[in-house]
Design a protein around this motif. Sequence first.
Motif, PDB file in Angstrom:
ATOM      1  N   LEU A  38       4.877   7.278   0.533  1.00 39.25           N
ATOM      2  CA  LEU A  38       5.284   6.282   1.525  1.00 39.25           C
ATOM      3  C   LEU A  38       4.663   4.950   1.134  1.00 39.25           C
ATOM      4  CD1 LEU A  38       4.579   8.403   4.755  1.00 39.25           C
ATOM      5  CD2 LEU A  38       6.731   8.207   3.480  1.00 39.25           C
ATOM      6  N   ILE A  39       5.482   3.917   1.104  1.00 40.96           N
ATOM      7  CA  ILE A  39       5.045   2.586   0.668  1.00 40.96           C
ATOM      8  C   ILE A  39       5.296   1.589   1.795  1.00 40.96           C
ATOM      9  CG2 ILE A  39       5.456   0.728  -1.004  1.00 40.96           C
ATOM     10  CD1 ILE A  39       6.481   2.901  -2.955  1.00 40.96           C
ATOM     11  N   ARG A  40       4.317   0.748   2.039  1.00 40.42           N
ATOM     12  CA  ARG A  40       4.464  -0.302   3.048  1.00 40.42           C
ATOM     13  C   ARG A  40       4.590  -1.648   2.344  1.00 40.42           C
ATOM     14  NH1 ARG A  40       0.266   1.100   5.667  1.00 40.42           N
ATOM     15  NH2 ARG A  40      -1.060  -0.646   5.121  1.00 40.42           N
TER      16      ARG A  40
ATOM     17  N   MET B 238       1.653  12.585  -0.721  1.00 36.51           N
ATOM     18  CA  MET B 238       1.272  13.974  -0.466  1.00 36.51           C
ATOM     19  C   MET B 238       2.110  14.879  -1.367  1.00 36.51           C
ATOM     20  SD  MET B 238       1.049  16.055   3.146  1.00 36.51           S
ATOM     21  CE  MET B 238      -0.227  15.005   3.844  1.00 36.51           C
TER      22      MET B 238
ATOM     23  N   ALA C 176       0.849  -1.195   0.000  1.00 39.64           N
ATOM     24  CA  ALA C 176       0.000   0.000   0.000  1.00 39.64           C
ATOM     25  C   ALA C 176       0.875   1.232   0.000  1.00 39.64           C
ATOM     26  CB  ALA C 176      -0.918   0.009   1.229  1.00 39.64           C
ATOM     27  N   LEU C 177       0.285   2.347  -0.431  1.00 37.50           N
ATOM     28  CA  LEU C 177       1.024   3.612  -0.412  1.00 37.50           C
ATOM     29  C   LEU C 177       0.098   4.755  -0.048  1.00 37.50           C
ATOM     30  CD1 LEU C 177       0.172   5.520  -3.006  1.00 37.50           C
ATOM     31  CD2 LEU C 177       1.685   4.032  -4.262  1.00 37.50           C
ATOM     32  N   THR C 178       0.727   5.833   0.388  1.00 35.28           N
ATOM     33  CA  THR C 178       0.036   7.115   0.513  1.00 35.28           C
ATOM     34  C   THR C 178       0.982   8.182  -0.012  1.00 35.28           C
ATOM     35  OG1 THR C 178      -1.042   8.679   2.026  1.00 35.28           O
ATOM     36  CG2 THR C 178       0.805   7.457   2.908  1.00 35.28           C
TER      37      THR C 178
ATOM     38  N   GLY D 152      -6.801  13.221  -1.296  1.00 32.58           N
ATOM     39  CA  GLY D 152      -6.340  13.775  -0.014  1.00 32.58           C
ATOM     40  C   GLY D 152      -5.421  12.854   0.761  1.00 32.58           C
ATOM     41  N   SER D 153      -4.513  12.193   0.073  1.00 28.24           N
ATOM     42  CA  SER D 153      -3.544  11.266   0.681  1.00 28.24           C
ATOM     43  C   SER D 153      -4.188   9.983   1.192  1.00 28.24           C
ATOM     44  CB  SER D 153      -2.732  11.927   1.802  1.00 28.24           C
ATOM     45  OG  SER D 153      -2.020  13.035   1.328  1.00 28.24           O
ATOM     46  N   LEU D 154      -5.295   9.617   0.610  1.00 29.23           N
ATOM     47  CA  LEU D 154      -5.922   8.342   0.965  1.00 29.23           C
ATOM     48  C   LEU D 154      -4.950   7.202   0.641  1.00 29.23           C
ATOM     49  CD1 LEU D 154      -8.894   7.739   1.957  1.00 29.23           C
ATOM     50  CD2 LEU D 154      -9.322   6.921  -0.357  1.00 29.23           C
ATOM     51  N   PRO D 155      -4.830   6.219   1.542  1.00 28.62           N
ATOM     52  CA  PRO D 155      -3.969   5.080   1.196  1.00 28.62           C
ATOM     53  C   PRO D 155      -4.563   4.278   0.047  1.00 28.62           C
ATOM     54  CG  PRO D 155      -5.118   4.670   3.267  1.00 28.62           C
ATOM     55  CD  PRO D 155      -5.416   6.090   2.880  1.00 28.62           C
TER      56      PRO D 155
ATOM     57  N   ILE E  26       5.857  13.375  -2.015  1.00 33.58           N
ATOM     58  CA  ILE E  26       6.419  12.291  -1.207  1.00 33.58           C
ATOM     59  C   ILE E  26       5.430  11.139  -1.157  1.00 33.58           C
ATOM     60  CG2 ILE E  26       7.282  11.630   1.077  1.00 33.58           C
ATOM     61  CD1 ILE E  26       8.175  14.503   1.461  1.00 33.58           C
TER      62      ILE E  26
END
Lengths: 413, 413
Positions: free
Chosen positions: A255-257, A220, A216-218, A385-388, A253
């Motif tokens: 972010l990835i999990r 911004m 998953a990612l988010t 809005g930065s939803l994952p 930016i």
Amino acid sequence: MNLQACGQKVRLAVLGLGSRGLGQMQTLLEMEDVDVTAVCDVYTDRAEAGAEAVQAARGHRPFVTSHYEEAIDRSDVDAAIIMTSWETHVPLAIFAMRHGKRPAIEVGGAASVEECWQMVRASEETGVPLMMLENCCYGEAELTLLRMVREQVFGTLVHCAGAYAHDLRDEIGNGDINRHYRQRHFLHRNGELYPTHELGPIANYLNINRGNRMVALTSMASMARGLHEWLGEHRKDRTDLMNAQVNEGDVVITLIRCANGETIQLTHDCTLPRFYSRGGVIRGTKGMWMEDGHFIFLEGRTPVDPSDWAHHPESDAKYMQEYMHPLWKAYRDFGVRGNHDGMDYLVLRAFVESVQNQTEPPIDVYDAASWMSITALSEASIAAGSLPMAIPDFTDGRWITERRSESRADFDL
Amino acid sequence: MNLQACGQKVRLAVLGLGSRGLGQMQTLLEMEDVDVTAVCDVYTDRAEAGAEAVQAARGHRPFVTSHYEEAIDRSDVDAAIIMTSWETHVPLAIFAMRHGKRPAIEVGGAASVEECWQMVRASEETGVPLMMLENCCYGEAELTLLRMVREQVFGTLVHCAGAYAHDLRDEIGNGDINRHYRQRHFLHRNGELYPTHELGPIANYLNINRGNRMVALTSMASMARGLHEWLGEHRKDRTDLMNAQVNEGDVVITLIRCANGETIQLTHDCTLPRFYSRGGVIRGTKGMWMEDGHFIFLEGRTPVDPSDWAHHPESDAKYMQEYMHPLWKAYRDFGVRGNHDGMDYLVLRAFVESVQNQTEPPIDVYDAASWMSITALSEASIAAGSLPMAIPDFTDGRWITERRSESRADFDL
């Protein structure tokens, strides 16, 4: 990899002959076992320049066209190198696979997750492999770090970061003059437009699609101000550009999990004044490395002053020597060549060899699809809005099973 | 700020006398216009050590108690310095305000957004101001950078980053021995536990709560592996700790979007081997600064080699001299003193002066509430898979109106 060009002749169609495409073709033409039998560009002057370069290097004129179908679907073409605009990589690659020709695509991101699936299915249905030409996977630093990771120098990996941090205001702002697709992407889109230079090497460190995967990612995005100001100052010749709305945030930016708990940070950073960096960071339970400053800190190896609570890093120079990757040792002996500190030659050579030997390329369609999907998913996240966003498993579960222990040319030690 | 301690005597209750509390009290006792009339700690040996320190410095024994109510609600106490465990800052501060005593709280994060509102409402209803003792707002580098920001050296600000990057495995892992609250927070929580050292200065750069505000955030946490491994190796004396589940991810990244379009990245990074850093980054339309490496790149000032496409940074040293903040110039003349390179003295002095002069403290209850809420909101975001969370406007809209042009002691130039 056999660095010497001594295999069976590979006949290429080269598609996209802008400055990157022309440069890559020239590196290919230095290989004696490569020929270019077709060149293609939508701009006829570029196609012609490509043809002249082949003529000069090989003494024959290739087939010249502005229609990619004509260039790929020829009996004297074994494989296609696709170096066109970002938005055309996938359809051209699919056409090539559907016509039995192995495609190599230059780097870029996807516009939709669906086109990534189409690319994967085309490869699976035809049995034709695809390779992404992610040159940074072959960088000297990146391969050295891959060896350090594999030898557990950093312990268990926990977090990695990377960036495409490159002030491109001039290139983008003059994109219409240079016929560069980047301009339209930066004016219209807002996302992680160019993830693979940093994500490719990180995916290797973290065994993505081979025992691990991105889950998953988010994302911004900051305001879009740098290019807007630049256009206002430098493009008074074109009022539409001078006053253009720029959609792409200056700093994006992501972010990835990952499935195994690691995180990845990607930063897209192209429209503010700065120094160039791929912003690499590797963090593990036994140490860290940081590209900016060439810093390393290894528990038990980096000297620590017990009277100073704030530990300090050391230069990575001696470690980069100690852990040099065997491929780069051989490459130094052979003679580093081509653009981008030699990594372009290596990635092109890897593709040529996979065509010659009919082997799976080291960066395959599942890597390409998952890396490219980050672009579309980051746009979706920012739009919401930065939803994952969940990242698809393009391997349909095979990252857990047969791909887990897959041997990979070049990247295995 | 008047650096000399020459005002009306301020009589303090000091609550929380662990190593940080004792150190801060000793800095306070070096000020001639400060007295400590009450000391309080739940551990009686700590309270006694505090009393002895006052006795040694002032020749009188303060009131000693393990009940905060008794220490604060005294006629010989003007104000309360709260340096207890993170989870008790807010209730003690609210008690102080409800009893007419100005509280200063040490840094930390909130456990809920609701307790931040309670703190704001207590201040509004009683008219008693609160100050957060964010020492890093008074750091030499941070104030110098604030001046550079205000003088538009970086152009329009677009993005800032900061970190609490400090290998605390030893301190946390031995927390039970040291009676340190950090251990229980790291074992149980997962979020941006300690945002203010970097967020405080960044909030000043970006005028947060004064013409701008933080609107939303998303957070992601890596796996929690560093402290777990450390406990397994170092706490064989305590099988519960040796095998403890650690909830706090090793690297927790929070992305914040501001009303005016800027973004902020915070990184909480305390349980892997590394060098200390507050990871500062400032990005604007005319230049950038980066703490790691002490790098700066300013358009039109930093030398650029036109033949080298990859620009390079320069050292920030000469700019840090050129733009030294007037408060730090005066402080250097006066004599830098106290812990943490002198910034502790400045932040404590600011609080003492606001009590003496009955003025609004430079870091007020709205700053404290918004900064501390990041902790609770980042935990919520991580718990919900990096779901974006709206950040409350604790000023109820006054960041747009009267607070927009508010003058601020110390931070205005």
